[in-house]
Write a protein that holds these residues in place. Structure first.
Motif, PDB file in Angstrom:
ATOM      1  N   ILE A  84       0.851  -1.192   0.000  1.00 24.60           N
ATOM      2  CA  ILE A  84       0.000   0.000   0.000  1.00 24.60           C
ATOM      3  C   ILE A  84       0.891   1.247   0.000  1.00 24.60           C
ATOM      4  O   ILE A  84       1.726   1.415   0.888  1.00 24.60           O
ATOM      5  CB  ILE A  84      -0.944   0.005   1.211  1.00 24.60           C
ATOM      6  N   ALA A  85       0.717   2.108  -1.016  1.00 21.68           N
ATOM      7  CA  ALA A  85       1.573   3.291  -1.157  1.00 21.68           C
ATOM      8  C   ALA A  85       0.711   4.521  -1.426  1.00 21.68           C
ATOM      9  O   ALA A  85      -0.336   4.432  -2.064  1.00 21.68           O
ATOM     10  CB  ALA A  85       2.570   3.102  -2.294  1.00 21.68           C
ATOM     11  N   HIS A  86       1.163   5.664  -0.924  1.00 22.98           N
ATOM     12  CA  HIS A  86       0.477   6.916  -1.273  1.00 22.98           C
ATOM     13  C   HIS A  86       1.373   7.767  -2.151  1.00 22.98           C
ATOM     14  O   HIS A  86       2.572   7.509  -2.296  1.00 22.98           O
ATOM     15  CB  HIS A  86      -0.009   7.670  -0.024  1.00 22.98           C
ATOM     16  N   THR A  87       0.790   8.807  -2.755  1.00 19.94           N
ATOM     17  CA  THR A  87       1.490   9.618  -3.765  1.00 19.94           C
ATOM     18  C   THR A  87       1.821  11.030  -3.283  1.00 19.94           C
ATOM     19  O   THR A  87       2.210  11.879  -4.080  1.00 19.94           O
ATOM     20  CB  THR A  87       0.639   9.732  -5.043  1.00 19.94           C
ATOM     21  N   SER A  88       1.679  11.287  -1.990  1.00 19.14           N
ATOM     22  CA  SER A  88       1.854  12.649  -1.482  1.00 19.14           C
ATOM     23  C   SER A  88       3.318  13.048  -1.365  1.00 19.14           C
ATOM     24  O   SER A  88       4.181  12.236  -1.035  1.00 19.14           O
ATOM     25  CB  SER A  88       1.188  12.779  -0.109  1.00 19.14           C
ATOM     26  N   LEU A  93       5.885   8.502   5.525  1.00 20.24           N
ATOM     27  CA  LEU A  93       5.680   7.068   5.353  1.00 20.24           C
ATOM     28  C   LEU A  93       4.908   6.477   6.525  1.00 20.24           C
ATOM     29  O   LEU A  93       4.135   5.523   6.368  1.00 20.24           O
ATOM     30  CB  LEU A  93       7.052   6.379   5.222  1.00 20.24           C
ATOM     31  N   GLU A  94       5.086   7.064   7.706  1.00 23.55           N
ATOM     32  CA  GLU A  94       4.504   6.503   8.925  1.00 23.55           C
ATOM     33  C   GLU A  94       2.987   6.471   8.927  1.00 23.55           C
ATOM     34  O   GLU A  94       2.375   5.699   9.666  1.00 23.55           O
ATOM     35  CB  GLU A  94       4.989   7.283  10.159  1.00 23.55           C
ATOM     36  N   VAL A  95       2.339   7.297   8.099  1.00 22.43           N
ATOM     37  CA  VAL A  95       0.883   7.310   8.075  1.00 22.43           C
ATOM     38  C   VAL A  95       0.330   5.957   7.619  1.00 22.43           C
ATOM     39  O   VAL A  95      -0.830   5.622   7.883  1.00 22.43           O
ATOM     40  CB  VAL A  95       0.358   8.453   7.173  1.00 22.43           C
ATOM     41  N   LEU A  96       1.169   5.154   6.964  1.00 19.95           N
ATOM     42  CA  LEU A  96       0.755   3.834   6.472  1.00 19.95           C
ATOM     43  C   LEU A  96       1.329   2.703   7.323  1.00 19.95           C
ATOM     44  O   LEU A  96       1.254   1.535   6.940  1.00 19.95           O
ATOM     45  CB  LEU A  96       1.204   3.651   5.018  1.00 19.95           C
ATOM     46  N   ALA A  97       1.878   3.034   8.489  1.00 20.69           N
ATOM     47  CA  ALA A  97       2.608   2.051   9.298  1.00 20.69           C
ATOM     48  C   ALA A  97       1.742   0.897   9.792  1.00 20.69           C
ATOM     49  O   ALA A  97       2.253  -0.153  10.168  1.00 20.69           O
ATOM     50  CB  ALA A  97       3.267   2.751  10.489  1.00 20.69           C
ATOM     51  N   GLN A  98       0.415   1.064   9.785  1.00 25.82           N
ATOM     52  CA  GLN A  98      -0.468  -0.014  10.241  1.00 25.82           C
ATOM     53  C   GLN A  98      -0.517  -1.177   9.249  1.00 25.82           C
ATOM     54  O   GLN A  98      -1.042  -2.237   9.555  1.00 25.82           O
ATOM     55  CB  GLN A  98      -1.870   0.538  10.462  1.00 25.82           C
ATOM     56  N   HIS A 102       4.215  -1.265   3.064  1.00 23.83           N
ATOM     57  CA  HIS A 102       3.792   0.090   2.703  1.00 23.83           C
ATOM     58  C   HIS A 102       4.946   0.892   2.147  1.00 23.83           C
ATOM     59  O   HIS A 102       6.119   0.571   2.364  1.00 23.83           O
ATOM     60  CB  HIS A 102       3.143   0.814   3.892  1.00 23.83           C
ATOM     61  N   GLY A 103       4.594   1.961   1.408  1.00 23.32           N
ATOM     62  CA  GLY A 103       5.619   2.779   0.784  1.00 23.32           C
ATOM     63  C   GLY A 103       5.080   4.066   0.204  1.00 23.32           C
ATOM     64  O   GLY A 103       3.910   4.422   0.398  1.00 23.32           O
ATOM     65  N   ALA A 128      10.017   2.856   0.945  1.00 23.19           N
ATOM     66  CA  ALA A 128       9.235   1.734   1.455  1.00 23.19           C
ATOM     67  C   ALA A 128       9.793   1.280   2.795  1.00 23.19           C
ATOM     68  O   ALA A 128      10.924   1.621   3.167  1.00 23.19           O
ATOM     69  CB  ALA A 128       9.235   0.575   0.456  1.00 23.19           C
ATOM     70  N   ASN A 129       8.989   0.504   3.519  1.00 20.46           N
ATOM     71  CA  ASN A 129       9.404   0.057   4.849  1.00 20.46           C
ATOM     72  C   ASN A 129      10.380  -1.111   4.806  1.00 20.46           C
ATOM     73  O   ASN A 129      11.028  -1.415   5.798  1.00 20.46           O
ATOM     74  CB  ASN A 129       8.185  -0.309   5.693  1.00 20.46           C
ATOM     75  N   THR A 130      10.529  -1.783   3.662  1.00 29.92           N
ATOM     76  CA  THR A 130      11.508  -2.853   3.514  1.00 29.92           C
ATOM     77  C   THR A 130      12.158  -2.754   2.133  1.00 29.92           C
ATOM     78  O   THR A 130      11.593  -2.152   1.217  1.00 29.92           O
ATOM     79  CB  THR A 130      10.867  -4.247   3.649  1.00 29.92           C
ATOM     80  N   GLU A 131      13.333  -3.363   2.000  1.00 30.45           N
ATOM     81  CA  GLU A 131      14.008  -3.373   0.705  1.00 30.45           C
ATOM     82  C   GLU A 131      13.198  -4.133  -0.334  1.00 30.45           C
ATOM     83  O   GLU A 131      13.190  -3.773  -1.516  1.00 30.45           O
ATOM     84  CB  GLU A 131      15.405  -3.977   0.843  1.00 30.45           C
ATOM     85  N   LYS A 132      12.521  -5.205   0.088  1.00 31.27           N
ATOM     86  CA  LYS A 132      11.696  -5.975  -0.839  1.00 31.27           C
ATOM     87  C   LYS A 132      10.572  -5.114  -1.401  1.00 31.27           C
ATOM     88  O   LYS A 132      10.306  -5.113  -2.613  1.00 31.27           O
ATOM     89  CB  LYS A 132      11.118  -7.199  -0.131  1.00 31.27           C
ATOM     90  N   ASN A 133       9.903  -4.355  -0.530  1.00 23.50           N
ATOM     91  CA  ASN A 133       8.823  -3.483  -0.987  1.00 23.50           C
ATOM     92  C   ASN A 133       9.351  -2.356  -1.863  1.00 23.50           C
ATOM     93  O   ASN A 133       8.707  -1.943  -2.835  1.00 23.50           O
ATOM     94  CB  ASN A 133       8.072  -2.913   0.213  1.00 23.50           C
TER      95      ASN A 133
END
Length: 254
Positions: A84-88, A93-98, A102-103, A128-133
């Motif tokens: 799940i990623a946003h475009t802002s 990034l933390e707004v998607l931490a749940q 995310h990215g 992103a929160n991980t290298e894979k993402n």
């Protein structure tokens, strides 16, 4: 092929959708939006539903809504498996931490629905929160743009601020110039070659090196005359403030 769901039907969503549609590596399987008129644009190429009616399970969800709505839309995706990623440009990034995956997928460009854009030249800033993402977002970005950058949230906030100066404020100055031309019955078109040349020059040199004008020269007589031509107190204030900034930048040369 990467499968994508776009949440939002505004300017950014429309241009992303067009770019993904032109790519052989991406399939937009669904577009979600609240505006029944706006969603019509997407109906021939993707499934379209209300904002919370997600039925697909894509690789990436792109949240392309206004900044204040990102958190609410994000909550509607809790439990989803995709990235799940946003475009802002200004929301962290933390707004998607749940979400486990995310990215950020931030296109640095000014978008208008009615004006086509060569998306290959649009800088895409990813995080992103991980290298894979990040690898997933990098692959998605590279499928539509030749300019992909790893930019963290701190850098992105500063970049977005720089974009406000370079685009939003500059465009407003064009508007003020347009008003001055109209006020004195001068065609604004006369200024367009100057505007074009100014933009071209910074492709070759830094803006610092390319600065010209009375404030750069320290030409107080000309600046005083120009201030006298302005009727609006706030226009005078803006002229003085910008001239002061230029003078302070180059004062060691004056």
């Amino acid at each position: 092929m990467l499968k994508v769901v776009i949440l939002g039907t505004g300017n950014v969503a429309k241009h992303l959708f067009d770019a993904f549609s032109a790519s052989t590596a991406v399939e937009t399987v669904q577009v979600l939006g609240r505006n029944p008129d706006a969603v019509k644009y997407f109906e021939e190429e993707a499934l379209v539903f209300g904002m919370h009616e997600v039925i697909e399970d894509p690789d990436v969800y792109i949240i392309a809504v206004n900044d204040d709505s990102i958190s609410t839309v994000s909550e509607s995706l809790i439990g989803r498996k995709g990235l799940i990623a946003h475009t802002s440009g200004s929301v962290s990034l933390e707004v998607l931490a749940q979400h486990g995956n995310h990215g950020i997928f931030y296109p640095l460009q000014t978008f208008s629905k009615e004006r086509p854009i060569d998306f290959k030249s649009v800088p895409l800033c990813i995080e992103a929160n991980t290298e894979k993402n990040k690898s997933v977002l990098r692959a998605l970005a590279a499928s539509v743009s030749d300019r992909v950058y790893d930019i963290d949230s701190r850098q992105r906030r500063s970049l977005h601020l720089a974009a406000v100066f370079a685009n939003n404020f500059t465009n407003h100055l064009y508007h003020l110039a347009h008003e001055l031309c109209e006020e004195h019955q001068v065609p604004f078109d006369i200024l367009k070659p100057l505007i074009t040349e100014t933009a071209k020059k910074i492709e070759l040199e830094s803006p610092y090196e390319m600065q010209t004008g009375p404030a750069r020269r320290g030409d107080k007589a000309t600046m005083d005359k120009q201030l006298g031509l302005l009727n609006s107190p706030w226009q005078k204030e803006l002229y003085s403030l910008l001239s002061k900034s230029i003078k302070r930048t180059y004062q060691k040369h004056l």
